[in-house]
Design an enzyme around this catalytic site. Structure first.
Site, mmCIF file in Angstrom:
data_model
loop_
_atom_site.group_PDB
_atom_site.id
_atom_site.type_symbol
_atom_site.label_atom_id
_atom_site.label_comp_id
_atom_site.label_asym_id
_atom_site.label_seq_id
_atom_site.Cartn_x
_atom_site.Cartn_y
_atom_site.Cartn_z
ATOM 1 N N GLN A 25 0.818 -1.224 0.000
ATOM 2 C CA GLN A 25 0.000 0.000 0.000
ATOM 3 C C GLN A 25 0.848 1.269 0.000
ATOM 4 O OE1 GLN A 25 -2.855 -0.361 3.168
ATOM 5 N NE2 GLN A 25 -4.509 -0.820 1.743
ATOM 6 N N TYR B 193 -9.857 -3.784 -9.007
ATOM 7 C CA TYR B 193 -10.213 -3.078 -10.238
ATOM 8 C C TYR B 193 -11.556 -3.552 -10.776
ATOM 9 C CZ TYR B 193 -5.367 -1.476 -10.489
ATOM 10 O OH TYR B 193 -4.164 -0.884 -10.225
#
Ligand code: NAD
Length: 407
Positions: A135, A235
């Site tokens: 991240q 996504y």
């Protein structure tokens, strides 16, 4: 006596892509790398336009050098937008250099093949996997956050209206209505920013998980009866043409009622889905604004002119293709932090660099290594068979390579 060790050199050139005024490393980030026993060389003036002058780098222990020296001394070359590999600069690189930057591997696979041919290694910042461990290295997210914020500021600037509701002696002004299409990282930041300015905000996304996130930042989720399109890695996946048309038709009413539309809908490696046809723009009130954050991949609006701001049917359509670069100080700071974290998993306590394709972050983002394109998806696009990153890579040419000490 072992020969004296020379530190790995991290080199940072000035960006050359038109309009790109971010810099890959800030003075603060340079200091972190130097503390990790790396040497840092920055091209004179590289950070100037982003708000970081040469003196600030020198004060943190970096060396300022000519462009030629930057490229010829690099063991690791850090760029925002990698100008690979045809530029004259790249020919200065010594063999075995690791280049890290945004390099459009899925959109420009041919350049990846050329880069592999040089024998240098390449990590694509677009391909850093979206896993918890990575991240802090996720530059797509850090730059999307900036873009989402700035899209709202640009819309406010272009709009003939103010955002907040005002009750004054001169009359009551209604809050602006903002509609955000695609509520990923940029979209959620756009929602938060528009809310802070006092707008009434609604949003839509094809991923089902997004509804709660939209509501948690204070916007209304627009319910449309279209199939969800959940892909992998957080996504969306591409919709069928029929679903896309259905969505566009259903959204036209919401768009017509909005003062500002911010579109961020994207499918990795594909052109942006066209979600706002010209007919929907024609139904908007004059003075309305569309900021098309998908302009770089063609745009979500049929009338977007990528790279330009146009007025069609009285609606201002902003198709800026590099919004993060319009906030270069903070965009560079966040990007540099992403790079420092990424190098943090590759550089040991002695300042030695190891490119280990078995590491899941490296496996996901390493495009060229050992003279080959090693990334499975890029290989597939190029029609190459065989070697891939990750576990299978160990069986081919992508063993871990360590740099450090004398070379
Ligand atoms: P993106 O830039 O690829 O796409 C932007 C948004 O457009 C996405 O939310 C997508 O669902 C949406 N979209 C695509 N087609 C659409 C359509 N036809 N209509 C409406 N919306 C459409 O995505 P992103 O913003 O980079 O990331 C998406 C998500 O990934 C984030 O919201 C987050 O949940 C997840 N993520 C996870 C990590 C992690 O776990 N480390 C890191 C970053 C992001």
């Amino acid at each position: 006596m072992p020969p004296p060790q020379s530190p790995i050199t991290v080199a940072v050139p000035k960006e050359t892509v038109s309009g790109e005024i971010r810099v890959a490393l800030t003075p603060t980030a340079a200091a972190l790398l130097i503390k990790s026993k790396l040497a840092v060389v920055v091209e004179a003036g590289a950070g100037q336009a982003a708000g970081f002058n040469d003196e600030a780098y020198v004060a943190k222990g970096a060396k300022i050098a000519s462009r030629k020296e930057v490229f010829s001394s690099a063991d690791i070359l850090l760029q925002v937008q990698s100008s690979l590999p045809s530029s004259a600069d790249m020919k200065e690189l010594k063999a075995g250099c690791l280049v890290i930057g945004f390099c459009d591997p899925l959109g420009s696979p041919g350049r990846m093949a050329e880069m592999a041919g040089t024998g240098n290694s390449l990590i694509s910042m677009e391909l850093i996997p979206r896993i918890t461990r990575a991240q802090s290295m996720d530059a797509l997210s850090s730059q999307a956050n900036i873009a989402g914020y700035k899209a709202v500021v640009m819309a406010a600037e272009a709009s003939p209206k103010i955002f907040p509701m005002l009750m004054t002696a001169a009359g009551t002004i209604q809050a602006a209505r903002v509609f955000v299409i695609g509520a990923g990282v940029a979209g959620l930041q756009a929602i938060s920013t528009a809310k802070r300015l006092g707008a009434v905000v609604s949003a839509f996304d094809v991923r089902a998980a997004v509804k709660e996130q939209v509501q948690s930042v204070g916007a209304k989720f627009v319910e449309l009866p279209v199939d969800t399109a959940e892909g992998s890695g957080g996504y969306a996946k591409e919709q069928s043409a029929e679903q896309q048309k259905k969505q566009a038709d259903l959204m036209a009413k919401v768009i017509a009622e909005s003062d500002i539309v911010i579109t961020t809908a994207a499918i990795p490696g594909k052109p942006a889905p066209k979600l706002i046809p010209a007919s929907a723009v024609a139904k908007m009130q004059p003075g309305s604004v569309i900021v098309d954050l998908a302009a770089q991949t063609g745009g979500n609006c049929e009338l977007t002119d990528p790279g330009r701001t146009v007025i069609k049917h009285g609606v201002t359509i902003i198709g800026h293709q590099n919004i993060p670069a319009t906030v270069p100080f903070h965009a560079s700071s966040m990007y540099a932090n992403n790079l420092v974290k990424l190098l943090g998993i590759m550089v040991d306590k002695e300042g030695k660099l190891t490119i280990n394709p078995k590491d899941d972050v490296i496996a996901g983002s390493l495009v060229c290594h050992g003279g080959e394109v090693v990334h499975a998806r890029v290989r597939e696009i190029l029609g190459l068979k065989g070697a891939v990153n990750g576990a299978a890579a160990a069986e081919v040419k992508t063993e871990a390579v360590t740099l450090g000490g004398t070379r």
